[in-house]
Design an enzyme around this catalytic site. Structure first.
Site, mmCIF file in Angstrom:
data_model
loop_
_atom_site.group_PDB
_atom_site.id
_atom_site.type_symbol
_atom_site.label_atom_id
_atom_site.label_comp_id
_atom_site.label_asym_id
_atom_site.label_seq_id
_atom_site.Cartn_x
_atom_site.Cartn_y
_atom_site.Cartn_z
ATOM 1 N N CYS A 12 -39.668 20.652 -61.936
ATOM 2 C CA CYS A 12 -39.998 22.227 -62.636
ATOM 3 C C CYS A 12 -41.245 22.104 -63.612
ATOM 4 O O CYS A 12 -42.241 22.446 -63.425
ATOM 5 C CB CYS A 12 -38.822 22.628 -62.907
ATOM 6 S SG CYS A 12 -37.622 22.995 -61.686
ATOM 7 N N ILE A 13 -40.786 21.535 -64.776
ATOM 8 C CA ILE A 13 -41.509 21.736 -65.998
ATOM 9 C C ILE A 13 -43.085 21.309 -65.841
ATOM 10 O O ILE A 13 -43.999 21.739 -66.290
ATOM 11 C CB ILE A 13 -41.152 21.413 -67.274
ATOM 12 C CG1 ILE A 13 -39.719 22.471 -67.364
ATOM 13 C CG2 ILE A 13 -41.928 21.783 -68.332
ATOM 14 C CD1 ILE A 13 -38.940 22.159 -68.584
#
Length: 457
Positions: free
Chosen positions: A300-301
């Site tokens: 994700c990040i």
């Protein structure tokens, strides 16, 4: 219209969309299903059985739905059948209970999508080496779903992507096939919110955001998603839901970059950054705790904000704060190597030829997941600089570096006699007793407080 509703309210309020609209939508959905001539064999088909798709499939099976789990990888499907997959304990119990049941089909056959009343797309959306979105997996998945779509289906895209993706890759291709979203089929974007290895927030406890192409589409999704989660939040369009996911992970990226910067500042001022953060976190409002580390991993990040930046560049829109935060995050692994080099130099040891041992290569503790893990880049940088870099991680017997070189986890880290130990990921109950009082230790986790002589990143 935007609203939040709980599972208890669903039966009475039907997500507070206008009751008449919901009833009309339900009627249209029923007519469409009947008109399709399909007696669906499965309630839900999950396309993509990875770190998101498999827990999602298990959650809907636990809610009583008949599930068709589909993945392009025969190896992945076989691993799931054997139970040889990384899951939190509760999901592992579900897999053991249902993997041999008639209510959970595991297959590589995409035509099985036609047998499901709803299709949920759960495929990865990575970035390339130049941090551009790699959309091939998502495009192929959406094409597969559109090709196999039948009248009466609900299609839910959950993969993180750019604003407008649902329209471009699902809605318009369906129209090109002669299927009208909102009438013949129903389409929503509902971003996944699964955190691998997090036992605190189960699938049912995390609210789901729903953005439908029409109120009828949202209504269908409320019925399905509301059966497996305790709370849902409906927004007015897929674009709003797509941007919601981008905001969630960009928020985390910016704050992690800030925490890393404060760590660097505190080291220069000879302050304990962990003590500072813990003190700030006592404030009951206006502060959210983020902790520094060796970089950011996972799907994700490190990836999701680049989907937003990529889209903004195409539209010539500047986002300087996000750009700088992602720049700092991408350079963090290099700073780990530079800091280790400085510590070695202070002790008269050149980096070239130094024995370096990395503890933990997973991107987060207690998860057998090394996607985008900073440890891989750190190992590669040490290796390229001539250091004899090795690693110790019981969850990973081997890892392959970007240059194709494969390393294996050392069996006995104490016997390795490293010149420096770099703490990257500390799994639960990890034993560090083999680290002697004279061993150089670079703690990139900021968490090994019981090692008094350690240096922090």
């Amino acid at each position: 219209m935007e609203l939040t509703t709980t599972r208890q309210q669903l039966s009475e309020q039907r997500a507070r969309l206008s009751l008449s609209a919901l009833e009309a939508a339900a009627g249209r959905a029923g007519e469409a299903t009947a008109a399709s001539g399909h007696a669906f064999d499965y309630d839900v088909a999950i396309l993509g059985l990875g770190y998101v798709g498999l827990p999602t499939a298990l959650a809907y099976r636990a809610a009583g739905h008949r599930i068709a789990g589909i993945d392009v990888s025969a190896q992945r499907v076989d691993a799931i059948r054997r139970g040889d997959v990384d899951l939190i304990p509760s999901d592992r119990v579900l897999l053991e209970s249902h993997r041999d049941s008639d209510g959970l089909l595991l297959t590589t056959d995409p035509s099985q999508l036609q047998r499901a009343a709803a299709v949920i797309i759960c495929v990865p959306t990575p970035v390339s080496e130049d941090l551009s979105p790699q959309l091939d997996i998502l495009r192929n998945a959406c094409l597969t779903v559109v090709t196999n779509a039948v009248t009466g289906q609900l299609i839910v895209l959950t993969s993180t992507t750019y604003v407008g993706c649902t329209e471009e890759l699902v809605v318009q291709p369906l129209r090109d096939r002669g299927l009208k979203p909102g009438e013949d089929v129903h389409v929503v974007f509902s971003p996944e919110r699964i955190d691998p290895g997090n036992v605190q927030f189960g699938h049912e406890a995390v609210p789901r955001v729903i953005g439908g192409v029409s109120p009828a589409c949202a209504a269908r999704a409320v019925d399905l998603l509301g059966s497996a989660v305790e709370q849902i939040h409906v927004v007015s369009s897929p674009g709003h839901a797509e941007m919601t996911k981008l905001l969630e992970n960009t928020f985390r990226a910016v704050n992690i970059a800030l925490a890393n910067e404060f760590a660097d500042i505190c080291r220069e001022l000879e302050l304990d950054v962990s003590a500072v953060i813990d003190a700030a976190a006592t404030k009951p409002y206006g502060f959210m705790k983020f902790t520094p580390g060796p970089g950011v991993g996972g799907h994700c990040i490190p990836c999701d904000p680049h989907y937003l930046l990529w889209q903004l560049r195409r539209q010539r829109v500047a986002a300087p704060m996000i750009t700088q935060a992602m720049h700092e995050i991408s350079h963090r692994p290099g700073r780990v190597v530079d800091r280790a080099k400085d510590l070695l130099a202070e002790n008269g040891i050149p980096l070239n030829g130094a024995r370096v041992l990395i503890v933990g290569v997973a991107y987060k503790p207690n998860v057998a997941d090394a996607r985008e893990s900073p440890a891989i880049e750190i190992l590669q940088r040490f290796w390229s600089a001539g250091a004899l870099s090795r690693y110790y991680d019981p969850l990973f017997p081997s890892v392959t570096l970007p240059d194709g070189h494969t390393l294996t986890s050392v069996a006995n880290p104490g016997a390795h006699e490293p010149d420096i130990v770099v703490l990257h990921t500390l799994h639960r109950n990890v034993d560090l007793s083999w680290i002697g009082p004279k061993t150089l230790v670079l703690d990139a986790t900021y968490a090994a407080t019981d090692i008094a002589h350690r240096s922090v990143l």
